[in-house]
Design an enzyme around this catalytic site. Sequence first.
Site, PDB file in Angstrom:
ATOM      1  N   HIS A 293      -3.931  -5.798  -2.362  1.00  0.00           N
ATOM      2  CA  HIS A 293      -4.588  -4.490  -1.958  1.00  0.00           C
ATOM      3  C   HIS A 293      -5.354  -3.758  -3.025  1.00  0.00           C
ATOM      4  CE1 HIS A 293      -0.615  -3.093  -4.018  1.00  0.00           C
ATOM      5  NE2 HIS A 293      -1.410  -2.199  -4.363  1.00  0.00           N
TER       6      HIS A 293
ATOM      7  N   ASP B 232       0.364 -10.036  -0.089  1.00  0.00           N
ATOM      8  CA  ASP B 232      -0.429  -9.105  -1.033  1.00  0.00           C
ATOM      9  C   ASP B 232      -0.753  -9.934  -2.475  1.00  0.00           C
ATOM     10  OD1 ASP B 232      -1.257  -6.653  -1.730  1.00  0.00           O
ATOM     11  OD2 ASP B 232       0.516  -5.962  -2.087  1.00  0.00           O
TER      12      ASP B 232
ATOM     13  N   SER C 205      -0.159  -1.887  -9.852  1.00  0.00           N
ATOM     14  CA  SER C 205      -0.184  -3.062  -8.876  1.00  0.00           C
ATOM     15  C   SER C 205      -1.050  -4.174  -9.081  1.00  0.00           C
ATOM     16  CB  SER C 205      -0.781  -2.382  -7.402  1.00  0.00           C
ATOM     17  OG  SER C 205       0.102  -1.581  -6.934  1.00  0.00           O
TER      18      SER C 205
END
Length: 630
Positions: free
Chosen positions: A87, A118, A200
Site C-alpha cells: 500500500h 501487503d 508503513s
Amino acid sequence: MLLRCFGSALSRIVIACLAILPGATQADDSNALTEQEQRWIEEFESARVEGIAKAKQSTVMVFVPGGGGGGSGVLISPEGYALTNFHVSSPAGTYMRCGLADGKVYDAVVVGIDPVGDLALIQLLGRNDFSTAKFVPSRRVQVGDWCFAIGNPFLLATNLQPTVTAGIISGVRRYQYPSGTLLEYGNCFQTDASINPGNSGGPLYDNQGDLIGVIGRASFEKRGRVNVGVGYAISGDQAQNFLGCLFSGRIVDHATLGATVGTDEDGSVRVTNILSSSDAYRRGLRYGDEIIEIDGQVIQTANDVQNLLATFPASWRIPITYRQEGQSIETLVRLASVHRGSELLQKMKSALPPPPPAPPKPIGPDSERGDTPNPQNKQTPDSDREEPSDTKEDARKEVMRDAAGDPIPDETAKRIEIREGYANYFYNRLKQDGFINRLRNKFPGQDAGQSSWKLSGQTIPVTADQTASKFELLLSNDGYELIIGDESERLTRGDELLRVVDEQRDAGILACLHALQRMLNLGPDKFGETYYWGTMPLAGERPLRDVTVAVHADLEHRFLQHPETGRLEVIEAVAGTDTDPAELWFESKEDQLPHRLQLRYGLTTVLSLEITDWQMQSNENSADNSDEGA
C-alpha cells in the site's frame, strides 16, 4: 528472561537515585547494583545504541512523485533491493524516489508485489554497495522483547533523517482479517513502539538492530490518525517466504489448504469442510480429521491454521500432520491459490487503504535540497549490471512518466517493463536468463536446437514383484519412446504426452524429458509461455529452490533448480489441478549428466532408472523443432 533481568536492575537504579536526593534516607546496601548487573546494563545500552546506528543505515524513506503519498522501507541487499508495503508502493506505480540517512536520494522501481500480504519489493538504483539489514529468525521473537521502529512517520523526514521509536513486542502470532480489503496479516507481531502513517513498510528491529519484521498496519483514533499504541508488523519469516516470488516481478498470491477447520468441544482442531479437488483431499485428509501440525508448527486453535497458511505463497508444498481414526499421518500437501485467474488483479484495484497524509508541501527531496544529486547524473552506468538478453528497444522509445506526470529518467526506465499480471516483467526476464544459462551449463552442447537423445541402462525395482530390466529412452523430432524389456510405448504428439501424465503412467517420464530437451534447444523465448515463478521448498524441504514454469501443448512444466549449485533437481509436468503431476527427479554427481532418474506421482515412486549411457546426437535434418510434438 531479558526483560525480567532488566526490570530488576532498573528498580535497583531507581532506588539508588532516590538515595542521593536531599532528605532521603540512606538506601539499604542490598539495593545497590552488583558489578554483574552494572555490566549487563552497560552492555544492553551499548547494544541498543549500536543497533540503532546500524539500523538507520538500511532504513529507506519512500516518496511518491508529486507528493501523493509514501512511507518507509528497508534495504535487504547491497544491490538496492528493499522491502516495503504494497500500500506504500502502489500510489507510485512502478517508479518512486527513496532517501537514505546518508542524505542521498535514489531512483527506485517496483520489482514484485504481494497485495494480499501487503508486501512489495523495490530496487534503489545507482549503487551496488548499499548498507543492508540482516534478517534473524522471527520465530524466536517473544512477547516482552525490546524492539524499535525506524521510518518516516507523516512523511516529514524531508531532511532524510528517520525517526526512531522504541517499545516491546506486545503480542506474537496475531491474525488480522482482511476487514473488507484484500490485505490479510497472518502470524504478525503486535508492538507498542509508536507507529504512525508513514512508518508503513519500514523495519521493525530487535535490540541489536537486526530485522525481525516489516511494519504494516496500526490502530488509530478515528480523528487525526494518531497512534494509540497498537501497531503490527509482518514477520521476517513470512517476508522471506515470499521474497523469491517477489524477485520474479510477479503479482503474488497467497495459499489455501482447500479445507476449513473449527475447534471441537475437546479443544482439538478438526476439518469442517474440504474440497474433493484439493491436494489435501488426495493426501487423505477428510471431514472430522484433527490437524496436528503445519510445517512443523503445532496447531492449538483453528485460528492457528489460517494464521500459518497466510504466511505461504500459493503452490508451496508443505508438511502436514493430521490424526484420522486415532492414527497420526504425516504427508506433503500442495497448497492452492486463494484467488482464481484475474480475480486478484480485479480485487487489487479496490483494496488500497487510504494513503498516509501528504506533507505540508509536495515532497521533492532533490528540489528541497541543493546538495542532492540530480537523478539524471547520479545514475552511474554499470556495465556489469544484469540486463535481459533481448530488452525491447521499442518499449524504451516510449517515454515513461511517473505518478506526477514527469518523465522517468532513461536509465531507470530501462528497468521497467509493463505486462499484464506482472508488477515489473523486466525482473522476470532477468531470472529467465539466469535459469536457462544455469540449465545449459549442466547440459552442455544442447543450445544448438538440433539434437536427439538416447538414454539406456537398467531399471531399479520399486516394488517387491518387480525385477531389473534393460531400458531405453529415445527422444527426437520423430517422437518419444520408452522401452523396458520387451515392452515399449511410443508417443508422437503433445496431446499424447498430456494423456500419459493425466493417467499417471510410466510414460510420463517422456513428458518431463521432452520438456527438458525442448527447453535446452529452444530456450524460454521459444518454448511456449515461460516465466520465472519464484522459490519454493522441494518436497517440503529447504533451501528454497528456484522454480521456472513453462507451458507447451497444455502441459505445465515446473523446473526446480538448486539455488546454490544451479543443478536441475526436479521437473514436474502438470496435466491439471485435479490430479498429481508427474515428477521426474534427477540425481547426478558434480557437473556430470544425471545418472539416475526417478518418476513419482504424489508420494509414490512408479519408475526408477539407472543410466549407464546418455547419448546426445546432432539431428542434421532438423533446423528448427519449435513445432514438433505440438
